[in-house]
Design a protein around this motif. Sequence first.
Motif, short mmCIF file in Angstrom:
data_model
loop_
_atom_site.label_atom_id
_atom_site.label_comp_id
_atom_site.label_asym_id
_atom_site.label_seq_id
_atom_site.Cartn_x
_atom_site.Cartn_y
_atom_site.Cartn_z
N TRP A 9 0.83 -1.20 0.00
CA TRP A 9 0.00 0.00 0.00
C TRP A 9 0.87 1.25 0.00
O TRP A 9 1.97 1.25 0.51
CB TRP A 9 -0.87 0.04 1.25
CG TRP A 9 -1.80 -1.11 1.41
CD1 TRP A 9 -1.52 -2.31 1.99
CD2 TRP A 9 -3.16 -1.18 0.99
NE1 TRP A 9 -2.63 -3.12 1.95
CE2 TRP A 9 -3.66 -2.46 1.35
CE3 TRP A 9 -4.02 -0.30 0.34
CZ2 TRP A 9 -4.94 -2.86 1.09
CZ3 TRP A 9 -5.32 -0.71 0.09
CH2 TRP A 9 -5.77 -1.97 0.45
N ASP A 10 0.32 2.33 -0.52
CA ASP A 10 0.91 3.66 -0.38
C ASP A 10 0.18 4.30 0.79
O ASP A 10 -1.05 4.49 0.71
CB ASP A 10 0.73 4.47 -1.66
CG ASP A 10 1.32 5.86 -1.59
OD1 ASP A 10 1.56 6.37 -0.46
OD2 ASP A 10 1.54 6.46 -2.65
N SER A 11 0.88 4.61 1.86
CA SER A 11 0.21 5.14 3.06
C SER A 11 -0.45 6.50 2.82
O SER A 11 -1.29 6.92 3.60
CB SER A 11 1.20 5.25 4.23
OG SER A 11 2.24 6.15 3.92
N ARG A 12 -0.12 7.15 1.73
CA ARG A 12 -0.76 8.43 1.40
C ARG A 12 -2.09 8.24 0.69
O ARG A 12 -2.88 9.17 0.60
CB ARG A 12 0.16 9.27 0.52
CG ARG A 12 1.49 9.61 1.21
CD ARG A 12 2.50 10.10 0.23
NE ARG A 12 2.79 9.01 -0.71
CZ ARG A 12 3.65 9.08 -1.69
NH1 ARG A 12 4.31 10.19 -1.90
NH2 ARG A 12 3.87 8.04 -2.47
N LYS A 13 -2.34 7.00 0.20
CA LYS A 13 -3.58 6.73 -0.54
C LYS A 13 -3.99 5.29 -0.25
O LYS A 13 -3.73 4.38 -1.04
CB LYS A 13 -3.37 6.95 -2.03
CG LYS A 13 -4.65 6.87 -2.83
CD LYS A 13 -4.42 7.17 -4.29
CE LYS A 13 -5.73 7.11 -5.03
NZ LYS A 13 -5.55 7.33 -6.45
N LEU A 14 -4.63 5.07 0.87
CA LEU A 14 -4.98 3.72 1.31
C LEU A 14 -6.23 3.16 0.64
O LEU A 14 -6.65 2.05 0.96
CB LEU A 14 -5.15 3.71 2.83
CG LEU A 14 -3.87 3.97 3.61
CD1 LEU A 14 -4.15 4.06 5.10
CD2 LEU A 14 -2.83 2.89 3.33
N SER A 15 -6.79 3.88 -0.29
CA SER A 15 -8.00 3.39 -0.96
C SER A 15 -7.71 2.36 -2.04
O SER A 15 -8.61 1.68 -2.51
CB SER A 15 -8.77 4.56 -1.57
OG SER A 15 -7.97 5.23 -2.52
N LYS A 16 -6.44 2.22 -2.43
CA LYS A 16 -6.10 1.30 -3.52
C LYS A 16 -4.76 0.61 -3.25
O LYS A 16 -3.77 1.26 -2.97
CB LYS A 16 -6.03 2.06 -4.85
CG LYS A 16 -5.78 1.18 -6.03
CD LYS A 16 -5.73 1.97 -7.32
CE LYS A 16 -5.40 1.04 -8.46
NZ LYS A 16 -5.03 1.73 -9.67
N ARG A 17 -4.74 -0.72 -3.39
CA ARG A 17 -3.50 -1.48 -3.27
C ARG A 17 -2.58 -1.15 -4.43
O ARG A 17 -3.04 -1.04 -5.57
CB ARG A 17 -3.77 -2.99 -3.35
CG ARG A 17 -4.47 -3.57 -2.19
CD ARG A 17 -4.65 -5.06 -2.43
NE ARG A 17 -5.43 -5.64 -1.35
CZ ARG A 17 -5.40 -6.91 -1.02
NH1 ARG A 17 -4.68 -7.76 -1.72
NH2 ARG A 17 -6.12 -7.36 -0.03
N LEU A 18 -1.29 -1.08 -4.15
CA LEU A 18 -0.32 -0.90 -5.23
C LEU A 18 -0.02 -2.23 -5.90
O LEU A 18 0.15 -2.31 -7.11
CB LEU A 18 0.98 -0.30 -4.69
CG LEU A 18 0.90 1.11 -4.14
CD1 LEU A 18 2.24 1.53 -3.56
CD2 LEU A 18 0.46 2.07 -5.23
#
Length: 133
Positions: A9-18
């Motif tokens: 995950w990007d902790s700045r955008k937790l709405s979508k898995r990387l």
Amino acid sequence: SADKTVALWDSRKLSKRLYTFRGHQDSVLQVQWSPIRAEIFATCSLDRQTRVWDVSRIDENQAKGTYEEDGPPELLFIHSGHVSKMSDICWNPVDPWIIASVSEDNILQIWEMDQKIYTEELSGTELFGATGK
């Protein structure tokens, strides 16, 4: 997680898995980042395996037909030495490729990947971190 995967995950955008790392056959119990190599992490699972992954190899091209045999390109190594379900893993903070793993039957294993694995996989990069080993 219980779905046998590990999510990045990007902790700045937790709405979508990387990215989703797949390969374990049972619930993943632990994820431990290497204390020396920022792109390397290990997982342990109820499937009695520790897997070592390299984030820098995500989406790397792979020879046709090798996925089934070798796994995804980001998978460096599988340790299958335990006979009971694994419960924890820990990297050696000094030696970059030594990992301790423990299973539910209270068996502790301390092991190191064969140097050929990370030499081939990480050729052209600093292999040993700051220790100089």
